[in-house]
Design a protein around this motif. Structure first.
Motif, PDB file in Angstrom:
ATOM      1  N   THR A  64       0.874  -1.330   0.023  1.00  0.00           N
ATOM      2  CA  THR A  64       0.030  -0.117   0.105  1.00  0.00           C
ATOM      3  C   THR A  64       0.822   1.215   0.012  1.00  0.00           C
ATOM      4  N   THR A  65       2.312   1.076   0.218  1.00  0.00           N
ATOM      5  CA  THR A  65       3.025   2.457   0.095  1.00  0.00           C
ATOM      6  C   THR A  65       4.147   2.013  -0.869  1.00  0.00           C
ATOM      7  N   ASP A  66       3.994   1.016  -1.704  1.00  0.00           N
ATOM      8  CA  ASP A  66       5.056   0.732  -2.611  1.00  0.00           C
ATOM      9  C   ASP A  66       4.972   1.357  -4.014  1.00  0.00           C
ATOM     10  N   ILE A  67       5.957   2.502  -4.314  1.00  0.00           N
ATOM     11  CA  ILE A  67       5.604   3.194  -5.457  1.00  0.00           C
ATOM     12  C   ILE A  67       6.365   2.205  -6.499  1.00  0.00           C
ATOM     13  N   THR A  68       5.774   1.987  -7.740  1.00  0.00           N
ATOM     14  CA  THR A  68       6.425   1.316  -8.985  1.00  0.00           C
ATOM     15  C   THR A  68       6.895   2.065 -10.168  1.00  0.00           C
ATOM     16  N   LYS A  69       6.210   3.354 -10.072  1.00  0.00           N
ATOM     17  CA  LYS A  69       6.371   4.065 -11.268  1.00  0.00           C
ATOM     18  C   LYS A  69       6.330   5.680 -10.899  1.00  0.00           C
ATOM     19  N   PHE A  70       7.237   6.388 -11.397  1.00  0.00           N
ATOM     20  CA  PHE A  70       7.030   7.850 -10.925  1.00  0.00           C
ATOM     21  C   PHE A  70       7.180   8.524 -12.516  1.00  0.00           C
ATOM     22  N   THR A  71       6.319   9.303 -12.734  1.00  0.00           N
ATOM     23  CA  THR A  71       6.277  10.160 -13.966  1.00  0.00           C
ATOM     24  C   THR A  71       6.199  11.778 -13.949  1.00  0.00           C
ATOM     25  N   VAL A  72       6.855  12.327 -14.659  1.00  0.00           N
ATOM     26  CA  VAL A  72       6.705  13.996 -14.629  1.00  0.00           C
ATOM     27  C   VAL A  72       6.285  14.278 -16.065  1.00  0.00           C
ATOM     28  N   LYS A  73       5.460  14.841 -15.956  1.00  0.00           N
ATOM     29  CA  LYS A  73       4.896  15.507 -17.396  1.00  0.00           C
ATOM     30  C   LYS A  73       5.060  17.150 -17.538  1.00  0.00           C
ATOM     31  N   HIS A  74       5.642  17.640 -18.250  1.00  0.00           N
ATOM     32  CA  HIS A  74       6.102  19.148 -18.168  1.00  0.00           C
ATOM     33  C   HIS A  74       5.368  19.792 -19.625  1.00  0.00           C
ATOM     34  N   ALA A  75       4.095  19.975 -19.317  1.00  0.00           N
ATOM     35  CA  ALA A  75       3.219  20.347 -20.296  1.00  0.00           C
ATOM     36  C   ALA A  75       3.439  22.202 -20.658  1.00  0.00           C
ATOM     37  N   LYS A  78       1.241  23.336 -17.545  1.00  0.00           N
ATOM     38  CA  LYS A  78       1.063  22.663 -16.129  1.00  0.00           C
ATOM     39  C   LYS A  78       2.286  21.486 -16.119  1.00  0.00           C
ATOM     40  N   VAL A  79       2.677  21.346 -14.739  1.00  0.00           N
ATOM     41  CA  VAL A  79       3.478  20.228 -14.508  1.00  0.00           C
ATOM     42  C   VAL A  79       2.624  19.037 -13.840  1.00  0.00           C
ATOM     43  N   VAL A  80       2.592  17.885 -14.273  1.00  0.00           N
ATOM     44  CA  VAL A  80       1.804  16.735 -13.570  1.00  0.00           C
ATOM     45  C   VAL A  80       2.913  15.809 -12.972  1.00  0.00           C
ATOM     46  N   ILE A  81       2.743  15.345 -11.879  1.00  0.00           N
ATOM     47  CA  ILE A  81       3.484  14.518 -11.180  1.00  0.00           C
ATOM     48  C   ILE A  81       2.549  13.231 -10.662  1.00  0.00           C
ATOM     49  N   THR A  82       3.109  11.970 -11.302  1.00  0.00           N
ATOM     50  CA  THR A  82       2.266  10.964 -11.102  1.00  0.00           C
ATOM     51  C   THR A  82       3.054   9.750 -10.503  1.00  0.00           C
ATOM     52  N   LEU A  83       2.577   9.042  -9.355  1.00  0.00           N
ATOM     53  CA  LEU A  83       2.827   8.030  -8.764  1.00  0.00           C
ATOM     54  C   LEU A  83       2.022   6.707  -8.778  1.00  0.00           C
ATOM     55  N   ARG A 145      -3.376   5.139  -8.315  1.00  0.00           N
ATOM     56  CA  ARG A 145      -2.352   6.320  -8.813  1.00  0.00           C
ATOM     57  C   ARG A 145      -2.537   7.640  -7.879  1.00  0.00           C
ATOM     58  N   VAL A 146      -1.590   8.282  -7.654  1.00  0.00           N
ATOM     59  CA  VAL A 146      -1.657   9.678  -7.015  1.00  0.00           C
ATOM     60  C   VAL A 146      -1.089  10.671  -8.017  1.00  0.00           C
ATOM     61  N   THR A 147      -1.927  11.649  -8.272  1.00  0.00           N
ATOM     62  CA  THR A 147      -1.446  12.632  -9.400  1.00  0.00           C
ATOM     63  C   THR A 147      -1.655  14.050  -8.550  1.00  0.00           C
ATOM     64  N   LEU A 148      -0.526  14.950  -8.871  1.00  0.00           N
ATOM     65  CA  LEU A 148      -0.603  16.181  -8.506  1.00  0.00           C
ATOM     66  C   LEU A 148      -0.393  17.058  -9.799  1.00  0.00           C
ATOM     67  N   THR A 149      -1.027  18.060  -9.936  1.00  0.00           N
ATOM     68  CA  THR A 149      -1.077  18.948 -10.984  1.00  0.00           C
ATOM     69  C   THR A 149      -0.602  20.441 -10.536  1.00  0.00           C
ATOM     70  N   PHE A 150       0.121  21.136 -11.080  1.00  0.00           N
ATOM     71  CA  PHE A 150       0.466  22.409 -10.613  1.00  0.00           C
ATOM     72  C   PHE A 150       0.650  23.248 -12.043  1.00  0.00           C
ATOM     73  N   PRO A 151       0.091  24.412 -11.952  1.00  0.00           N
ATOM     74  CA  PRO A 151      -0.109  25.484 -13.186  1.00  0.00           C
ATOM     75  C   PRO A 151       1.536  25.869 -13.169  1.00  0.00           C
ATOM     76  N   ARG A 152       2.030  25.837 -14.534  1.00  0.00           N
ATOM     77  CA  ARG A 152       3.591  26.491 -14.679  1.00  0.00           C
ATOM     78  C   ARG A 152       3.663  27.712 -14.075  1.00  0.00           C
ATOM     79  N   VAL A 153       2.512  28.608 -14.059  1.00  0.00           N
ATOM     80  CA  VAL A 153       2.874  30.012 -13.482  1.00  0.00           C
ATOM     81  C   VAL A 153       3.316  29.731 -11.916  1.00  0.00           C
ATOM     82  N   CYS A 154       2.733  28.812 -11.370  1.00  0.00           N
ATOM     83  CA  CYS A 154       3.171  28.969  -9.811  1.00  0.00           C
ATOM     84  C   CYS A 154       4.702  28.586  -9.521  1.00  0.00           C
TER      85      CYS A 154
END
Length: 210
Positions: A64-75, A78-83, A145-154
């Motif tokens: 339940t804590t085990d991360i198997t893949k980490f992805t960073v998308k820089h659009a 926005k910047v999107v981080i997915t675990l 999946r856990v997904t975090l999204t940040f506007p690039r302006v931030c």
């Protein structure tokens, strides 16, 4: 790092999270748009905190804590981080992240418990909160999946970002003198020694805006 013998609920949470929060940059070439890292399975570290000393051991059965893949998308906007978590479930959990840009570094904190929900972005050098309208978090237990999204302006509209994250579960707001939490770092294979120390949070390769 010494831990106080008598802790408040918030102090205990803060003490556990210091195991994940110190940053370090890693070498690597730039990638345009998206970068992914396949994290090792079965490398979760179980940390026990008792008698002012953290102890740790790898728990390969903890999913339940085990991360198997980490992805960073820089659009462009926005910047999107997915675990990807092996078996994401509801319950007390925390995600600690680090986003490095050409000008500065940002700390990300996500706490989810029965008592509170916190999602914050702070500028690392000054440790000040960064107002960020439009930032989003998603804990999808069906897709693990856990997904975090940040506007690039931030983030100051950076040309590139480097990011890392760690995921933590346990009775985060327990007032007990002893507690146990499980944690996994996305870009580092589990290590009892590293987890029991003030181990730095690793960040990945540069991801240029795509």
């Amino acid at each position: 790092m010494p831990l106080p013998r008598r802790r408040t609920r918030v102090a205990l949470l803060a003490a556990a999270l210091t195991l994940l929060t110190a940053p370090v940059a890693t070498a690597g070439s730039a990638h345009a748009g998206t970068w992914s890292h396949e994290d090792a399975r079965g490398d979760v570290v179980r940390i026990g905190i008792a008698d002012d000393k953290p102890t740790g051991e790898v728990d390969p059965d903890e999913a339940t804590t085990d991360i198997t893949k980490f992805t960073v998308k820089h659009a462009p906007r926005k910047v999107v981080i997915t675990l990807k978590i092996r078996d994401l479930r509801s319950g007390d959990s925390a995600l600690i992240g680090r986003i490095v840009t050409p000008r500065t570094a940002y700390d990300v904190s996500v706490f989810r418990t029965s008592d509170m929900r916190i999602f914050s972005l702070s500028e690392g050098r000054r440790a000040t909160d960064v107002p960020c309208r439009g930032k989003k978090q998603s804990f999808d237990t069906k897709r693990d999946r856990v997904t975090l999204t940040f506007p690039r302006v931030c983030l100051g509209n950076p040309k590139w970002v480097r990011a890392g994250a760690g995921f933590l579960r346990g009775n985060l707001l327990s007032g007990d003198e002893t507690t146990t939490v499980t944690l996994d770092e996305a870009l580092r294979t589990g290590s009892e020694e590293a987890a029991a120390s003030d181990a730095p949070l690793k960040v990945g390769k540069k991801v240029r805006v795509g």
